[in-house]
Write a protein that holds these residues in place. Structure first.
Motif, mmCIF file in Angstrom:
data_model
loop_
_atom_site.group_PDB
_atom_site.id
_atom_site.type_symbol
_atom_site.label_atom_id
_atom_site.label_comp_id
_atom_site.label_asym_id
_atom_site.label_seq_id
_atom_site.Cartn_x
_atom_site.Cartn_y
_atom_site.Cartn_z
ATOM 1 N N SER A 67 -13.700 -6.797 -2.257
ATOM 2 C CA SER A 67 -12.572 -6.156 -2.943
ATOM 3 C C SER A 67 -11.880 -5.136 -2.056
ATOM 4 O O SER A 67 -10.643 -5.023 -2.049
ATOM 5 N N VAL A 68 -12.658 -4.368 -1.289
ATOM 6 C CA VAL A 68 -12.073 -3.337 -0.428
ATOM 7 C C VAL A 68 -11.366 -3.979 0.762
ATOM 8 O O VAL A 68 -10.293 -3.530 1.172
ATOM 9 N N HIS A 69 -11.945 -5.028 1.312
ATOM 10 C CA HIS A 69 -11.267 -5.751 2.396
ATOM 11 C C HIS A 69 -9.947 -6.339 1.886
ATOM 12 O O HIS A 69 -8.939 -6.319 2.594
ATOM 13 N N PHE A 70 -9.974 -6.866 0.689
ATOM 14 C CA PHE A 70 -8.759 -7.422 0.092
ATOM 15 C C PHE A 70 -7.705 -6.328 -0.072
ATOM 16 O O PHE A 70 -6.534 -6.526 0.295
ATOM 17 N N TYR A 71 -8.111 -5.164 -0.587
ATOM 18 C CA TYR A 71 -7.181 -4.048 -0.744
ATOM 19 C C TYR A 71 -6.601 -3.655 0.616
ATOM 20 O O TYR A 71 -5.393 -3.401 0.731
ATOM 21 N N ASP A 72 -7.444 -3.607 1.639
ATOM 22 C CA ASP A 72 -6.994 -3.199 2.967
ATOM 23 C C ASP A 72 -5.941 -4.156 3.513
ATOM 24 O O ASP A 72 -4.920 -3.727 4.072
ATOM 25 N N GLU A 73 -6.161 -5.454 3.355
ATOM 26 C CA GLU A 73 -5.195 -6.427 3.893
ATOM 27 C C GLU A 73 -3.918 -6.476 3.058
ATOM 28 O O GLU A 73 -2.828 -6.690 3.592
ATOM 29 N N VAL A 74 -4.025 -6.276 1.760
ATOM 30 C CA VAL A 74 -2.816 -6.194 0.935
ATOM 31 C C VAL A 74 -2.017 -4.947 1.314
ATOM 32 O O VAL A 74 -0.773 -4.965 1.339
ATOM 33 N N HIS A 75 -2.726 -3.856 1.635
ATOM 34 C CA HIS A 75 -2.048 -2.630 2.090
ATOM 35 C C HIS A 75 -1.268 -2.902 3.379
ATOM 36 O O HIS A 75 -0.135 -2.420 3.540
ATOM 37 N N GLU A 76 -1.862 -3.686 4.296
ATOM 38 C CA GLU A 76 -1.152 -4.076 5.516
ATOM 39 C C GLU A 76 0.045 -4.969 5.176
ATOM 40 O O GLU A 76 1.117 -4.843 5.777
ATOM 41 N N HIS A 77 -0.148 -5.863 4.221
ATOM 42 C CA HIS A 77 0.922 -6.770 3.787
ATOM 43 C C HIS A 77 2.130 -5.997 3.269
ATOM 44 O O HIS A 77 3.284 -6.375 3.500
ATOM 45 N N LYS B 299 3.232 -3.221 4.275
ATOM 46 C CA LYS B 299 3.975 -2.554 5.347
ATOM 47 C C LYS B 299 5.094 -3.428 5.913
ATOM 48 O O LYS B 299 6.016 -2.913 6.554
ATOM 49 N N ILE B 300 5.001 -4.727 5.695
ATOM 50 C CA ILE B 300 6.015 -5.637 6.224
ATOM 51 C C ILE B 300 7.288 -5.503 5.405
ATOM 52 O O ILE B 300 7.236 -5.528 4.170
ATOM 53 N N PRO B 301 8.451 -5.355 6.041
ATOM 54 C CA PRO B 301 9.708 -5.228 5.285
ATOM 55 C C PRO B 301 9.921 -6.397 4.335
ATOM 56 O O PRO B 301 9.564 -7.540 4.632
ATOM 57 N N VAL B 302 10.504 -6.099 3.186
ATOM 58 C CA VAL B 302 10.708 -7.118 2.155
ATOM 59 C C VAL B 302 11.586 -8.254 2.654
ATOM 60 O O VAL B 302 11.415 -9.409 2.255
ATOM 61 N N ILE C 108 -1.174 -16.354 -8.558
ATOM 62 C CA ILE C 108 -0.991 -16.255 -7.107
ATOM 63 C C ILE C 108 -0.891 -17.639 -6.479
ATOM 64 O O ILE C 108 -0.014 -17.904 -5.639
ATOM 65 N N LEU C 109 -1.787 -18.535 -6.881
ATOM 66 C CA LEU C 109 -1.827 -19.868 -6.269
ATOM 67 C C LEU C 109 -0.605 -20.712 -6.615
ATOM 68 O O LEU C 109 -0.247 -21.622 -5.859
ATOM 69 N N THR C 110 0.026 -20.440 -7.749
ATOM 70 C CA THR C 110 1.186 -21.229 -8.170
ATOM 71 C C THR C 110 2.487 -20.449 -8.057
ATOM 72 O O THR C 110 3.490 -20.845 -8.642
ATOM 73 N N THR C 111 2.473 -19.365 -7.315
ATOM 74 C CA THR C 111 3.674 -18.541 -7.194
ATOM 75 C C THR C 111 4.854 -19.338 -6.634
ATOM 76 O O THR C 111 4.678 -20.144 -5.705
ATOM 77 N N PRO C 112 6.053 -19.130 -7.160
ATOM 78 C CA PRO C 112 7.229 -19.808 -6.596
ATOM 79 C C PRO C 112 7.777 -19.120 -5.355
ATOM 80 O O PRO C 112 8.709 -19.618 -4.737
ATOM 81 N N ASP C 113 7.199 -17.965 -4.988
ATOM 82 C CA ASP C 113 7.709 -17.217 -3.841
ATOM 83 C C ASP C 113 6.554 -16.482 -3.162
ATOM 84 O O ASP C 113 6.105 -15.436 -3.634
ATOM 85 N N LEU C 114 6.070 -17.018 -2.045
ATOM 86 C CA LEU C 114 4.980 -16.385 -1.311
ATOM 87 C C LEU C 114 5.394 -15.062 -0.676
ATOM 88 O O LEU C 114 4.528 -14.279 -0.276
ATOM 89 N N ALA C 115 6.701 -14.818 -0.566
ATOM 90 C CA ALA C 115 7.180 -13.573 0.033
ATOM 91 C C ALA C 115 7.466 -12.501 -1.013
ATOM 92 O O ALA C 115 7.975 -11.435 -0.669
ATOM 93 N N PRO D 235 7.339 -9.321 -3.255
ATOM 94 C CA PRO D 235 6.667 -8.038 -2.983
ATOM 95 C C PRO D 235 5.546 -7.705 -3.962
ATOM 96 O O PRO D 235 4.669 -6.900 -3.640
ATOM 97 N N ASP D 236 5.561 -8.264 -5.173
ATOM 98 C CA ASP D 236 4.535 -7.939 -6.178
ATOM 99 C C ASP D 236 3.501 -9.055 -6.333
ATOM 100 O O ASP D 236 2.827 -9.143 -7.363
#
Length: 464
Positions: A320-330, A332-335, A371-378, A380-381
């Protein structure tokens, strides 16, 4: 020469077989050496099995040519020596057809992920047999009609549909590549694919030309020798070049020794050039940590997050913490940087969200499917609901035990030391250049130093 052409065994035949053997050895080395030299971890899913299937198809194609085009002198006495076994089935659906289908499956994935911005609706292990159906139907039809002679040659009326079937698969691959040509890939996927297509198309052109000569002009002995030499040599070049095409593995291709970047990266954030990803600066000020503050606010501090992550790992509950860390990095990328956001999102999904992933997190089925069926992988939420669910689990399980653990005590001592050093720097005017911190909490999620044992807590509670 006539006997040589009919029965095989010419010097050029042995040269062609030697070339084919050499190229297949090179192909195997391209697959195996990254695991030995670069210590590439074994991955699950299509990233590993498509290259394996590719090698299987390459071997089938080369062996079927040797067995069906009179390279070797032998009498066809058994069923496994039949022309229809090698020329119709092994060379077709299990050889060239499977070879092209592997490339089409990967181009299909790139198209859906980066153009449609969603995960492919069909898994590779389903898509691959579907795309092979025309080859299977063609091989079955030839087997029923039995148009092959004792040399495994077909008559002129069969040449056009056979060549059209080969050309159809090449056209499908080129069509997918045309659909993704406008994407600015970060890891040379498009460049590698285009380079492979140019070389492969040239090889296929020579291969088809030799194939037609070999089938139609059955009575010209010297032409038989030249054409089957070209068949095997160009097929050997083809399988090696196709294997060199990018497999869309961004950090390090599993089917090539070529490094994508001049330096190695431990995390996807570093590979994508996310600011401050993977770095802890020694002179970075350390805020005072108040246990009464909300955990989600405390985790925004990188040093605290690394300490808490090491504690969670020691409790075998660090996903869970590793997941939070990588989402936090995610985040940072401009929308508006859709390509990098898709790379990072796909990496997180493959590592944490997909069922059976290496670090699968415990979230509800509804959130996982969103998440797996999202219509937009980019979007922000994309991971917000998953973060909210996991934060509740962390607060109920790990957060309370952390404050009484040796991890927090060590973190507080190091924070005090850094604070003293920071004050001394201002007093004396020293100027430290940024460097990697000596804190024993690296961004590599698999190399945390264990300071002590903690109580056996695990965040894997039943789905909410």
């Amino acid at each position: 020469m006539a006997s040589c052409a009919v029965e095989g065994g010419c010097p050029t035949d042995y040269i062609a077989i030697s070339v084919a053997t050499l190229f297949f050895i090179l192909l195997l080395s391209r697959f195996i050496l990254p695991f030995i030299v670069h210590k590439v971890p074994h991955t699950k899913g299509s990233g590993f099995w498509i290259p394996v299937i590719h090698i299987f198809a390459s071997f089938n194609l080369l062996l079927s040519l040797v067995m069906s085009v009179n390279f070797l002198k032998f009498k066809r006495r058994h069923w496994w020596q039949s022309c229809y076994m090698w020329a119709a089935w092994v060379e077709g659906p299990l050889g060239f057809g499977l070879l092209l289908s592997c490339r089409i499956a990967q181009a299909f994935q790139l198209y859906y992920i980066f153009v449609r911005r969603r995960l492919p609706p069909i898994r590779s292990y389903i898509f691959l047999p579907l795309i092979l159906l025309p080859w299977i139907a063609g091989a079955a039809f030839i087997h029923m009609k039995k148009p092959l002679n004792h040399r495994c040659h077909t008559g002129a009326p069969w040449i056009i549909p056979i060549v059209c079937l080969h050309a159809l698969y090449v056209a499908i691959l080129v069509g997918f590549l045309g659909a993704i040509r406008h994407i600015e890939f970060r890891f040379d996927e498009l460049k590698d694919l285009l380079r492979g297509i140019v070389v492969s198309a040239s090889s296929i052109g020579v291969w088809v030309f030799a194939y037609i000569l070999n089938e139609i002009h059955d009575e010209i002995s010297w032409l038989q020798v030249v054409s089957r030499f070209l068949l095997l040599v160009t097929a050997s070049v083809l399988v090696l070049v196709f294997f060199s095409i990018s497999s869309s593995e961004p950090l390090l291709s599993q089917i090539s020794l070529k490094k994508r970047e001049p330096k190695e990266f431990e995390t996807m954030g570093q590979a994508l050039g996310i600011p401050d990803s993977g770095l802890l600066l020694q002179r970075e000020p350390t805020p005072v940590i108040d246990p009464n503050e909300p955990l989600d606010k405390l985790l925004l501090d990188k040093r605290f997050r690394q300490s808490f992550m090491a504690f969670a790992d020691s409790c075998l509950a660090g996903e869970s913490v590793h997941f939070y860390d990588e989402v936090h990095e995610h985040e940072k990328i401009p929308v508006d940087d859709h390509v990098r956001r898709i790379y990072m999102a796909r990496h997180i999904i493959e590592k944490y969200i997909v069922a059976g992933a290496s670090m699968e997190v415990n979230i509800s089925h509804r959130t996982r499917q969103e998440i797996l069926t999202t219509p937009d992988l980019a979007h922000p939420d994309l991971f917000n609901n998953a973060i909210n669910e996991l934060m509740q689990l962390l607060k109920m399980n790990l957060a309370k035990d952390y404050w009484s653990s040796m991890f927090f005590i060590k973190f507080r001592e190091e924070a005090s030391t850094r604070s003293t050093s920071h004050d001394l720097e201002h007093m004396t005017g020293w100027n430290f250049s940024p460097r990697l911190s000596s804190v024993h909490c690296f961004d590599d999620p698999f190399h945390h130093e264990q300071f002590s044992k903690c109580s056996s807590h695990n965040s894997h509670d039943p789905d909410p």
